[in-house]
Enzyme design. Structure first.
Site, PDB file in Angstrom:
ATOM      1  N   CYS A 209       0.946  -1.211  -0.127  1.00 22.33           N
ATOM      2  CA  CYS A 209       0.065   0.117  -0.063  1.00 22.33           C
ATOM      3  C   CYS A 209       0.970   1.136   0.001  1.00 22.33           C
ATOM      4  CB  CYS A 209      -0.909   0.112   1.116  1.00 22.33           C
ATOM      5  SG  CYS A 209      -2.097  -1.312   1.297  1.00 22.33           S
TER       6      CYS A 209
ATOM      7  N   HIS B 273      -3.038   7.476   3.281  1.00 17.61           N
ATOM      8  CA  HIS B 273      -3.692   6.214   2.791  1.00 17.61           C
ATOM      9  C   HIS B 273      -5.014   5.784   3.396  1.00 17.61           C
ATOM     10  CE1 HIS B 273      -3.953   2.104   1.546  1.00 17.61           C
ATOM     11  NE2 HIS B 273      -3.491   1.555   2.636  1.00 17.61           N
TER      12      HIS B 273
ATOM     13  N   ASN C 231     -10.270   0.084   0.760  1.00 18.87           N
ATOM     14  CA  ASN C 231      -8.698   0.275   0.634  1.00 18.87           C
ATOM     15  C   ASN C 231      -8.441  -0.333  -0.778  1.00 18.87           C
ATOM     16  OD1 ASN C 231      -5.988  -0.154   0.819  1.00 18.87           O
ATOM     17  ND2 ASN C 231      -6.014  -1.158   2.792  1.00 18.87           N
TER      18      ASN C 231
HETATM   19  O1  UT7 Z   1      -3.318  -1.250   3.620  1.00 15.02           O
HETATM   20  C1  UT7 Z   1      -3.174  -2.002   5.050  1.00 15.02           C
HETATM   21  C2  UT7 Z   1      -4.520  -2.846   5.081  1.00 15.02           C
HETATM   22  N1  UT7 Z   1      -5.087  -3.160   6.533  1.00 15.02           N
HETATM   23  C3  UT7 Z   1      -5.657  -2.607   7.259  1.00 15.02           C
HETATM   24  O2  UT7 Z   1      -5.299  -1.295   7.318  1.00 15.02           O
HETATM   25  C4  UT7 Z   1      -6.030  -3.168   8.419  1.00 15.02           C
HETATM   26  C5  UT7 Z   1      -5.922  -2.568   9.734  1.00 15.02           C
HETATM   27  N2  UT7 Z   1      -7.045  -3.027  10.740  1.00 15.02           N
HETATM   28  C6  UT7 Z   1      -8.066  -2.816  10.772  1.00 15.02           C
HETATM   29  O3  UT7 Z   1      -8.779  -2.109  10.050  1.00 15.02           O
HETATM   30  C7  UT7 Z   1      -9.302  -3.438  11.780  1.00 15.02           C
HETATM   31  O4  UT7 Z   1      -8.282  -4.262  12.687  1.00 15.02           O
HETATM   32  C8  UT7 Z   1     -10.205  -4.414  11.180  1.00 15.02           C
HETATM   33  C9  UT7 Z   1     -11.307  -3.250  10.385  1.00 15.02           C
HETATM   34  C10 UT7 Z   1      -9.469  -5.161  10.123  1.00 15.02           C
HETATM   35  C11 UT7 Z   1     -10.844  -5.160  11.979  1.00 15.02           C
HETATM   36  O5  UT7 Z   1     -11.346  -4.167  13.070  1.00 15.02           O
HETATM   37  P1  UT7 Z   1     -11.130  -4.954  14.732  1.00 15.02           P
HETATM   38  O6  UT7 Z   1     -11.761  -3.726  15.633  1.00 15.02           O
HETATM   39  O7  UT7 Z   1      -9.618  -5.019  14.989  1.00 15.02           O
HETATM   40  O8  UT7 Z   1     -11.989  -6.163  14.860  1.00 15.02           O
HETATM   41  P2  UT7 Z   1     -11.504  -7.804  15.158  1.00 15.02           P
HETATM   42  O9  UT7 Z   1     -10.487  -8.113  14.326  1.00 15.02           O
HETATM   43  O10 UT7 Z   1     -11.086  -7.611  16.717  1.00 15.02           O
HETATM   44  O11 UT7 Z   1     -12.854  -8.255  15.065  1.00 15.02           O
HETATM   45  C12 UT7 Z   1     -13.711  -8.053  16.053  1.00 15.02           C
HETATM   46  C13 UT7 Z   1     -15.042  -9.367  15.819  1.00 15.02           C
HETATM   47  C14 UT7 Z   1     -14.680 -10.483  15.691  1.00 15.02           C
HETATM   48  O12 UT7 Z   1     -15.711 -11.065  16.542  1.00 15.02           O
HETATM   49  P3  UT7 Z   1     -15.515 -11.793  17.899  1.00 15.02           P
HETATM   50  O13 UT7 Z   1     -14.287 -12.627  17.870  1.00 15.02           O
HETATM   51  O14 UT7 Z   1     -15.583 -10.759  18.778  1.00 15.02           O
HETATM   52  O15 UT7 Z   1     -16.856 -12.519  18.250  1.00 15.02           O
HETATM   53  C15 UT7 Z   1     -14.653 -10.681  14.279  1.00 15.02           C
HETATM   54  O16 UT7 Z   1     -14.865 -12.050  14.092  1.00 15.02           O
HETATM   55  O17 UT7 Z   1     -15.568  -8.609  14.782  1.00 15.02           O
HETATM   56  C16 UT7 Z   1     -15.605 -10.026  13.752  1.00 15.02           C
HETATM   57  N3  UT7 Z   1     -15.574  -9.357  12.507  1.00 15.02           N
HETATM   58  C17 UT7 Z   1     -16.796  -9.153  11.597  1.00 15.02           C
HETATM   59  N4  UT7 Z   1     -18.108  -9.009  11.984  1.00 15.02           N
HETATM   60  C18 UT7 Z   1     -18.829  -8.752  11.184  1.00 15.02           C
HETATM   61  C19 UT7 Z   1     -14.460  -9.465  11.948  1.00 15.02           C
HETATM   62  N5  UT7 Z   1     -14.712  -9.079  10.455  1.00 15.02           N
HETATM   63  C20 UT7 Z   1     -16.190  -8.793  10.599  1.00 15.02           C
HETATM   64  C21 UT7 Z   1     -17.228  -8.419   9.407  1.00 15.02           C
HETATM   65  N6  UT7 Z   1     -18.460  -8.309   9.720  1.00 15.02           N
HETATM   66  N7  UT7 Z   1     -16.656  -8.005   8.155  1.00 15.02           N
END
Ligand code: UT7
Length: 320
Positions: A108, A242, A272
């Site tokens: 990215c 970004h 993204n």
């Molecule tokens: O260019 C670089 C590319 N990457 C990035 O910039 C990613 C940077 N990170 C992020 O943007 C965030 O970490 C995410 C958006 C990917 C995830 O957000 P988070 O607040 O860190 O959520 P999490 O991974 O801790 O997930 C929380 C919950 C989980 O459920 P449980 O285990 O608490 O029951 C996930 O399974 O949200 C769940 N979850 C979803 N639920 C609904 C994960 N993805 C989804 C989804 N819809 N799409």
């Protein structure tokens, strides 16, 4: 270095959060709250080269530069249908240029890496005009059954033309190798001699780790380039960041005590788009007439690698 033209092209197909919720266990509410994304454009019948060529032509029209005047084409790209030839040389062939053309992959952060390379070539007297393209199709490397990655990304291409000038006030590019938090391993052809297990598959990401790295590297890089350019946050017109996640953008905004209008965003519309996100945003700002001569822009990106970069640009599209 000075940016004298911008362009972009998106795939036709637009997919909303609600449409994703038809086939994976997610919701518009979750995606908006955690990322700020409302919709994204994804590839259907187009190829990435179609988008890259259109973006390149738009940028060259905007710059008033002909393909025969180009001295280099640099394309930042993570992945596309061709490993060889490079996307840059494919575009060069379409637009009728015979200058050296190569791809670089800094995930990215690729657009800022390409700006850095272009600056070096211009300073070395090796070039008058350089076309930089960022063309990305992350929709082709994610697992569309994995809700934690597929909802985040969108496809697109954007380009700029640069020439000699004093617009780039400072730049920092860096990388800190870690292949465990964000990676995509593509399959290679089998050989009679390979005995290790195949370990390929779609994009893997530890979102929380990427989030933490992204915030800390962005704040560090941005402060560094401000200091290097001998300016403060009070001099900044726009932060062109970004577009990965609105929460990361908000962290940066509050750290630098920036006003909402200083932080243009389009992650809501495009998701993204990897290295295309910053030039896409620049193209929107340029075409909407939002950029004025002398505006100070701070660009900042992060990505797999782990790579990161930032720069300060004094906008000066027309020399006078
Ligand atoms: O260019 C670089 C590319 N990457 C990035 O910039 C990613 C940077 N990170 C992020 O943007 C965030 O970490 C995410 C958006 C990917 C995830 O957000 P988070 O607040 O860190 O959520 P999490 O991974 O801790 O997930 C929380 C919950 C989980 O459920 P449980 O285990 O608490 O029951 C996930 O399974 O949200 C769940 N979850 C979803 N639920 C609904 C994960 N993805 C989804 C989804 N819809 N799409």
């Amino acid at each position: 270095m000075r940016i004298i033209g911008t362009g972009s092209q998106l795939p036709k197909k637009l997919v909303t959060n609600d449409q994703l919720a038809h086939f994976i266990d997610t919701s518009d509410e979750w995606i908006r709250e955690r990322t700020g994304i409302e919709q994204r454009h994804v590839m259907t019948n187009e190829t990435l080269e179609d988008l890259a060529i259109a973006a390149a032509k738009n940028a060259m029209d905007d710059a008033g530069v002909l393909s025969t005047q180009l001295d280099y084409i640099i394309c930042s790209n993570m992945v596309n249908e061709y490993v060889v030839p490079s996307m840059a040389s494919i575009v060069g062939g379409h637009i009728g240029s015979q200058c050296p053309a190569y791809d670089l992959n800094a995930a990215c952060t690729g657009f800022l890496y390409a700006l850095d390379m272009a600056d070096v070539l211009l300073k070395a007297g090796r070039a008058e005009y350089i076309l930089i393209i960022s063309a990305e199709e992350p929709s082709r490397i994610v697992d569309w059954n994995d809700r934690s990655t597929c909802v985040l990304f969108g496809d697109g291409a954007a380009a700029v033309v640069v020439t000699k000038g004093n617009s780039l006030r400072s730049i920092k590019v860096s990388s800190k190798s870690d292949k465990s938090v964000l990676y995509y391993r593509r399959p290679l052809e089998p050989t009679p001699f390979i005995i290790r297990d195949k370990n390929t598959g779609p994009l893997c990401m530890n979102g929380k780790e990427v989030f933490k790295s992204a915030v800390s590297s962005s704040l560090r890089d941005m402060q560094y380039v401000l200091d290097k350019a001998e300016i403060t946050k009070d001099d900044v017109t726009y932060y062109v960041l970004h577009q990965a996640n609105l929460r990361i953008i908000d962290f940066i905004r509050s750290h630098f005590e920036a006003k909402q209008e200083q932080i243009p965003i389009n992650v809501n519309k495009y998701g993204n788009t990897s290295s295309a996100s910053i030039p896409l945003l620049l193209d929107e700002l340029n075409r909407d007439g939002k950029l004025r001569k002398g505006d100070i822009l701070v660009l900042s990106a992060f990505g797999a690698g782990f790579t990161s970069a930032a720069c300060v640009i004094e906008w000066n599209k027309s020399a006078n």
